[in-house]
Design a protein around this motif. Structure first.
Motif, PDB file in Angstrom:
ATOM      1  N   ILE A  45      34.240  33.306  41.908  1.00 13.94           N
ATOM      2  CA  ILE A  45      33.671  34.556  41.407  1.00 13.94           C
ATOM      3  C   ILE A  45      34.775  35.471  40.911  1.00 13.94           C
ATOM      4  CG2 ILE A  45      32.291  36.581  41.977  1.00 13.94           C
ATOM      5  CD1 ILE A  45      31.141  34.953  44.354  1.00 13.94           C
ATOM      6  N   CYS A  46      34.725  35.802  39.638  1.00 12.04           N
ATOM      7  CA  CYS A  46      35.618  36.809  39.080  1.00 12.04           C
ATOM      8  C   CYS A  46      34.866  38.134  39.112  1.00 12.04           C
ATOM      9  CB  CYS A  46      36.025  36.467  37.654  1.00 12.04           C
ATOM     10  SG  CYS A  46      37.156  37.695  36.973  1.00 12.04           S
ATOM     11  N   VAL A  47      35.456  39.123  39.782  1.00 15.96           N
ATOM     12  CA  VAL A  47      34.812  40.415  39.969  1.00 15.96           C
ATOM     13  C   VAL A  47      35.436  41.456  39.035  1.00 15.96           C
ATOM     14  CG1 VAL A  47      34.345  42.267  41.616  1.00 15.96           C
ATOM     15  CG2 VAL A  47      34.348  39.890  42.398  1.00 15.96           C
ATOM     16  N   ASP A  48      34.574  42.155  38.299  1.00 16.89           N
ATOM     17  CA  ASP A  48      34.979  43.255  37.424  1.00 16.89           C
ATOM     18  C   ASP A  48      34.148  44.468  37.826  1.00 16.89           C
ATOM     19  OD1 ASP A  48      35.687  44.971  35.373  1.00 16.89           O
ATOM     20  OD2 ASP A  48      34.629  43.851  33.820  1.00 16.89           O
ATOM     21  N   ARG A  49      34.575  45.158  38.858  1.00 18.09           N
ATOM     22  CA  ARG A  49      33.779  46.227  39.466  1.00 18.09           C
ATOM     23  C   ARG A  49      33.470  47.367  38.491  1.00 18.09           C
ATOM     24  NH1 ARG A  49      35.018  50.307  44.155  1.00 18.09           N
ATOM     25  NH2 ARG A  49      32.948  50.535  45.050  1.00 18.09           N
ATOM     26  N   ALA A  55      40.231  32.671  37.178  1.00 20.05           N
ATOM     27  CA  ALA A  55      39.062  32.087  37.848  1.00 20.05           C
ATOM     28  C   ALA A  55      38.738  30.717  37.258  1.00 20.05           C
ATOM     29  CB  ALA A  55      37.859  33.024  37.715  1.00 20.05           C
ATOM     30  N   ILE A  56      38.857  30.587  35.950  1.00 19.89           N
ATOM     31  CA  ILE A  56      38.601  29.295  35.294  1.00 19.89           C
ATOM     32  C   ILE A  56      39.626  28.266  35.751  1.00 19.89           C
ATOM     33  CG2 ILE A  56      38.559  28.086  33.065  1.00 19.89           C
ATOM     34  CD1 ILE A  56      37.547  30.888  31.927  1.00 19.89           C
ATOM     35  N   LYS A  57      40.888  28.659  35.845  1.00 19.77           N
ATOM     36  CA  LYS A  57      41.937  27.764  36.326  1.00 19.77           C
ATOM     37  C   LYS A  57      41.658  27.329  37.765  1.00 19.77           C
ATOM     38  CE  LYS A  57      46.074  25.848  36.605  1.00 19.77           C
ATOM     39  NZ  LYS A  57      45.954  24.433  36.857  1.00 19.77           N
ATOM     40  N   THR A  58      41.255  28.268  38.607  1.00 24.53           N
ATOM     41  CA  THR A  58      40.902  27.943  39.993  1.00 24.53           C
ATOM     42  C   THR A  58      39.735  26.966  40.025  1.00 24.53           C
ATOM     43  OG1 THR A  58      41.691  30.093  40.745  1.00 24.53           O
ATOM     44  CG2 THR A  58      40.179  28.924  42.204  1.00 24.53           C
ATOM     45  N   TYR A  59      38.731  27.214  39.197  1.00 26.92           N
ATOM     46  CA  TYR A  59      37.573  26.325  39.071  1.00 26.92           C
ATOM     47  C   TYR A  59      38.024  24.901  38.719  1.00 26.92           C
ATOM     48  CZ  TYR A  59      33.804  24.107  36.373  1.00 26.92           C
ATOM     49  OH  TYR A  59      32.898  23.214  35.853  1.00 26.92           O
ATOM     50  N   GLU A  60      38.881  24.789  37.712  1.00 30.61           N
ATOM     51  CA  GLU A  60      39.351  23.468  37.282  1.00 30.61           C
ATOM     52  C   GLU A  60      40.151  22.772  38.384  1.00 30.61           C
ATOM     53  OE1 GLU A  60      41.314  24.459  33.608  1.00 30.61           O
ATOM     54  OE2 GLU A  60      39.432  24.334  32.477  1.00 30.61           O
ATOM     55  N   VAL A  84      31.590  22.825  42.083  1.00 29.52           N
ATOM     56  CA  VAL A  84      32.010  24.202  41.835  1.00 29.52           C
ATOM     57  C   VAL A  84      31.288  24.785  40.634  1.00 29.52           C
ATOM     58  CG1 VAL A  84      34.021  25.710  41.523  1.00 29.52           C
ATOM     59  CG2 VAL A  84      34.337  23.464  42.544  1.00 29.52           C
ATOM     60  N   GLU A  85      31.051  26.091  40.710  1.00 30.36           N
ATOM     61  CA  GLU A  85      30.595  26.851  39.558  1.00 30.36           C
ATOM     62  C   GLU A  85      31.495  28.073  39.454  1.00 30.36           C
ATOM     63  OE1 GLU A  85      29.553  27.105  36.505  1.00 30.36           O
ATOM     64  OE2 GLU A  85      27.557  26.372  37.055  1.00 30.36           O
ATOM     65  N   VAL A  86      31.772  28.500  38.235  1.00 30.67           N
ATOM     66  CA  VAL A  86      32.591  29.700  38.009  1.00 30.67           C
ATOM     67  C   VAL A  86      31.720  30.750  37.350  1.00 30.67           C
ATOM     68  CG1 VAL A  86      33.512  28.861  35.800  1.00 30.67           C
ATOM     69  CG2 VAL A  86      34.770  30.617  37.087  1.00 30.67           C
ATOM     70  N   VAL A  87      31.859  31.997  37.835  1.00 31.28           N
ATOM     71  CA  VAL A  87      31.061  33.096  37.307  1.00 31.28           C
ATOM     72  C   VAL A  87      31.906  34.361  37.192  1.00 31.28           C
ATOM     73  CG1 VAL A  87      28.935  32.175  38.305  1.00 31.28           C
ATOM     74  CG2 VAL A  87      30.226  33.893  39.572  1.00 31.28           C
ATOM     75  N   THR A  88      31.470  35.225  36.310  1.00 28.01           N
ATOM     76  CA  THR A  88      32.033  36.569  36.223  1.00 28.01           C
ATOM     77  C   THR A  88      30.890  37.527  36.491  1.00 28.01           C
ATOM     78  OG1 THR A  88      33.669  35.890  34.573  1.00 28.01           O
ATOM     79  CG2 THR A  88      33.175  38.236  34.727  1.00 28.01           C
ATOM     80  N   ILE A  89      31.107  38.413  37.468  1.00 31.14           N
ATOM     81  CA  ILE A  89      30.110  39.421  37.790  1.00 31.14           C
ATOM     82  C   ILE A  89      30.746  40.796  37.621  1.00 31.14           C
ATOM     83  CG2 ILE A  89      28.756  37.933  39.311  1.00 31.14           C
ATOM     84  CD1 ILE A  89      30.106  39.262  41.694  1.00 31.14           C
ATOM     85  N   ALA A 147      33.016  30.540  48.826  1.00 34.17           N
ATOM     86  CA  ALA A 147      33.358  31.249  47.597  1.00 34.17           C
ATOM     87  C   ALA A 147      34.843  31.541  47.552  1.00 34.17           C
ATOM     88  CB  ALA A 147      32.577  32.555  47.493  1.00 34.17           C
ATOM     89  N   VAL A 148      35.352  31.622  46.333  1.00 37.25           N
ATOM     90  CA  VAL A 148      36.709  32.061  46.059  1.00 37.25           C
ATOM     91  C   VAL A 148      36.565  33.275  45.146  1.00 37.25           C
ATOM     92  CG1 VAL A 148      38.925  31.479  45.007  1.00 37.25           C
ATOM     93  CG2 VAL A 148      37.610  29.703  46.206  1.00 37.25           C
ATOM     94  N   ILE A 149      37.148  34.395  45.582  1.00 39.55           N
ATOM     95  CA  ILE A 149      37.049  35.627  44.813  1.00 39.55           C
ATOM     96  C   ILE A 149      38.339  35.821  44.016  1.00 39.55           C
ATOM     97  CG2 ILE A 149      36.623  38.114  44.890  1.00 39.55           C
ATOM     98  CD1 ILE A 149      34.383  36.427  46.196  1.00 39.55           C
ATOM     99  N   VAL A 150      38.200  36.102  42.728  1.00 34.28           N
ATOM    100  CA  VAL A 150      39.349  36.366  41.863  1.00 34.28           C
ATOM    101  C   VAL A 150      39.149  37.756  41.261  1.00 34.28           C
ATOM    102  CG1 VAL A 150      40.631  35.611  39.832  1.00 34.28           C
ATOM    103  CG2 VAL A 150      39.562  33.907  41.326  1.00 34.28           C
ATOM    104  N   SER A 151      40.205  38.568  41.304  1.00 35.16           N
ATOM    105  CA  SER A 151      40.096  39.908  40.740  1.00 35.16           C
ATOM    106  C   SER A 151      41.458  40.363  40.247  1.00 35.16           C
ATOM    107  CB  SER A 151      39.572  40.895  41.793  1.00 35.16           C
ATOM    108  OG  SER A 151      40.594  41.209  42.716  1.00 35.16           O
ATOM    109  N   ASP A 152      41.465  41.549  39.642  1.00 31.27           N
ATOM    110  CA  ASP A 152      42.729  42.088  39.147  1.00 31.27           C
ATOM    111  C   ASP A 152      43.266  43.203  40.035  1.00 31.27           C
ATOM    112  OD1 ASP A 152      41.045  44.153  38.519  1.00 31.27           O
ATOM    113  OD2 ASP A 152      41.618  44.288  36.423  1.00 31.27           O
ATOM    114  N   GLY A 153      42.705  43.383  41.202  1.00 31.63           N
ATOM    115  CA  GLY A 153      43.272  44.411  42.060  1.00 31.63           C
ATOM    116  C   GLY A 153      42.410  44.828  43.230  1.00 31.63           C
ATOM    117  N   GLU A 154      42.931  45.797  43.941  1.00 37.28           N
ATOM    118  CA  GLU A 154      42.353  46.258  45.193  1.00 37.28           C
ATOM    119  C   GLU A 154      40.939  46.808  45.030  1.00 37.28           C
ATOM    120  OE1 GLU A 154      43.661  49.665  48.244  1.00 37.28           O
ATOM    121  OE2 GLU A 154      45.269  48.281  47.689  1.00 37.28           O
ATOM    122  N   ASP A 155      40.670  47.526  43.952  1.00 33.33           N
ATOM    123  CA  ASP A 155      39.340  48.103  43.758  1.00 33.33           C
ATOM    124  C   ASP A 155      38.279  47.007  43.680  1.00 33.33           C
ATOM    125  OD1 ASP A 155      37.518  50.325  43.259  1.00 33.33           O
ATOM    126  OD2 ASP A 155      37.383  49.522  41.221  1.00 33.33           O
TER     127      ASP A 155
END
Length: 149
Positions: free
Chosen positions: A23-27, A70-75, A84-89, A119-127
Motif C-alpha cells: 500500500i502506497c499512502v498519499d495522505r 511500492a511497485i518495486k516492493t511488489y515485484e 501480492v497486489e499493489v495499490v495507491t490510496i 501488508a507493506v506500507i510505503v510512504s514518503d514520510g511521517e505524516d
C-alpha cells in the motif's frame, strides 16, 4: 544478493502471511489534486501510470517516487513467491480525520477485491505513516471476519 533481498527472503520464510497488499499512502492526496487520479489505484500497471502522471505534473513531488518504490516492493515480493497486489490510496488535501476516514474506506474497498493477510506500507514520510494503525485495524478486522467464516 543484496541485504534487502536477503531480508525479504528471511521474512518470507518466517511469515505466516502469504497474501500481501503493498500500500502506497498519499495522505494529502497529491495524486488526486495534482494529477487528477481517482483512488484507490489498484494493480502494477495502474500504479505505474499514476506515478508517471504525477511525476509529469510535479516532478519534485515525492509521492511519485513512493509509488515507484511500492511497485518495486511488489515485484520483489512476487519474485519471492508471495501472492501480492499493489495499490495507491489517498486521503484529502487538508489531511486530518477526513483523510484518515477516506484512507480507511479505500483500504476496505481494496480488501473486498483482494483478501490480504498482511501488508507493506510505503510512504514518503511521517505524516503518511500516521495512518498505519488505521490500516492495521482494517486489515486485522478483515482477517478476523475471514477466519470466522
Amino acid at each position: 544478493m543484496s541485504q534487502r533481498s536477503d531480508k525479504i527472503e528471511k521474512d518470507v520464510n518466517a511469515s505466516t502471511a502469504n497474501r500481501l497488499l503493498v500500500i502506497c499512502v498519499d495522505r494529502d492526496n497529491d495524486v488526486g489534486e495534482k494529477a487528477g487520479i481517482v483512488t484507490p489505484v489498484v494493480g502494477r500497471d495502474a500504479c505505474i501510470e499514476a506515478a508517471q502522471r504525477l511525476a509529469l505534473e510535479d516532478p519534485e513531488d515525492a509521492d511519485s517516487n513512493s509509488i515507484f518504490s511500492a511497485i518495486k516492493t511488489y515485484e520483489d515480493l512476487v519474485s519471492k513467491g508471495y501472492q501480492v497486489e499493489v495499490v495507491t490510496i489517498a486521503g484529502v488535501k487538508d489531511r486530518g480525520v477526513q483523510a484518515d476516514e477516506k484512507i480507511l474506506s479505500e483500504t476496505r474497498k481494496v480488501l473486498e477485491r483482494f483478501s490480504a493477510n498482511g501488508a507493506v506500507i510505503v510512504s514518503d514520510g511521517e505524516d503518511d505513516e500516521s495512518v498505519i494503525p488505521v490500516i492495521q485495524n482494517v486489515l486485522f478486522s478483515s482477517k478476523s471476519c475471514d477466519e470466522s467464516k
